[in-house]
Structures are given as structure tokens and as C-alpha cells.
Design an enzyme around this catalytic site. Structure first.
Site, PDB file in Angstrom:
ATOM      1  N   CYS A  33       0.819  -1.206   0.000  1.00 41.87           N
ATOM      2  CA  CYS A  33       0.000   0.000   0.000  1.00 41.87           C
ATOM      3  C   CYS A  33       0.855   1.259   0.000  1.00 41.87           C
ATOM      4  O   CYS A  33       0.352   2.352  -0.211  1.00 41.87           O
ATOM      5  CB  CYS A  33      -0.924   0.019   1.220  1.00 41.87           C
ATOM      6  SG  CYS A  33      -0.028  -0.063   2.774  1.00 41.87           S
ATOM      7  N   CYS A 102      -2.068  -3.927   8.671  1.00 43.17           N
ATOM      8  CA  CYS A 102      -1.735  -2.566   9.094  1.00 43.17           C
ATOM      9  C   CYS A 102      -1.213  -2.569  10.530  1.00 43.17           C
ATOM     10  O   CYS A 102      -0.318  -1.795  10.871  1.00 43.17           O
ATOM     11  CB  CYS A 102      -2.940  -1.650   8.973  1.00 43.17           C
ATOM     12  SG  CYS A 102      -3.845  -1.837   7.421  1.00 43.17           S
TER      13      CYS A 102
HETATM   14 FE1  FES Z   1      -1.409   0.288   4.273  1.00 46.39          FE
HETATM   15 FE2  FES Z   1      -3.125  -0.055   6.135  1.00 46.39          FE
HETATM   16  S1  FES Z   1      -3.514  -0.114   4.033  1.00 46.39           S
HETATM   17  S2  FES Z   1      -1.022   0.120   6.350  1.00 46.39           S
END
Ligand code: FES
Length: 137
Positions: A33, A102
Site C-alpha cells: 500500500c 496494518c
Molecule cells: Fe497500508 Fe493499512 S492499508 S497500512
């Protein structure tokens, strides 16, 4: 999609910021991400005296770092090391499954900060065990 506790820590993050004269700093990123988390610790007499975080990431990552810093503040370094991402997610009363990774960032960032502190002080870095024993308290 987030529970109340997550929203609370996301909207009112605890211990957000930096520590100028930190004894250890840990930075981790999630390549998927692109989110980044940084943890600063101040250690005295083997106790995490102060801890701050900077998270450039999603709401779950911010809530996880906020909760994780609260959970290790005032704790012995070893106890902080043993904080698992599961304990953080549990303290947040759960994260959506696709957001569990996360909270892993918080665990990793704390580990890096602790090992940074250890190596700065001429101590052997602790090894990542990969699987934590989950202490229920
Ligand atoms: Fe990247 Fe949560 S989506 S740390």
C-alpha cells in the site's frame, strides 16, 4: 467498516509526533500500500519512558500505532518487544481482516526502534521470531 475504538484512535491519535533526542527510531513500510510508519522511543533504566509515532498511512495503521504506543509506554523494553500485532488489534476491538496487516506495521516499527536502541548501546539486536507467543493478560 471500522469499530468505535479504531475511529477514536484514528481521529484522536495518542502520542503522535517525534522525539528530538530519541534513543531509538524504527521505520517500516508496507510495499503493497506504500504506507510508512515511524516509531521513536526514549528509554531510561530499561523502561520505555516516552514513545511517539508518525504514520503516513491508512486509518487502521494510524489507530494501530496510536494504540501500540499507549500499550508500550512505561513498560520494560522486553515487554514492549513482546507486544504482538494481535494484541494491538484486540485492544482496538478488532480490525477488518483486510486491515490486519496494518497492525503488523506497528509491531515491526517497535521492533526496529528497540533494536536501534540496542545497537546504539552496544547490545546485540534481538531476533525476530516470526511467531510470537501470545500472552493473554
Ligand atoms: Fe497500508 Fe493499512 S492499508 S497500512
Amino acid at each position: 467498516m471500522y469499530g468505535e475504538k479504531v475511529m477514536d484512535h484514528f481521529e484522536n491519535p495518542r502520542n503522535q509526533g517525534t522525539i528530538e533526542d530519541a534513543d531509538g527510531i524504527g521505520e517500516v513500510g508496507n510495499p503493497q500500500c506504500g504506507d510508512i510508519m515511524k516509531i521513536y522511543i526514549k528509554v531510561s533504566d530499561d523502561i520505555i519512558e516516552d514513545v511517539k509515532f508518525q504514520t503516513f498511512g491508512c486509518g487502521a495503521a494510524i489507530a494501530s500505532s496510536s494504540m501500540a504506543t499507549e500499550m508500550i509506554k512505561g513498560k520494560p523494553v522486553k515487554e514492549a518487544w513482546d507486544l504482538s500485532n494481535k494484541a494491538v488489534a484486540d485492544a482496538l476491538e478488532g480490525l477488518p481482516p483486510q486491515k490486519l496487516h496494518c497492525s503488523v506495521l506497528a509491531e515491526e516499527a517497535i521492533h526496529k526502534a528497540i533494536n536501534d536502541y540496542r545497537t546504539r548501546n552496544g547490545l546485540e539486536p534481538w531476533e525476530e521470531t516470526g511467531g510470537h507467543s501470545h500472552h493473554s493478560n
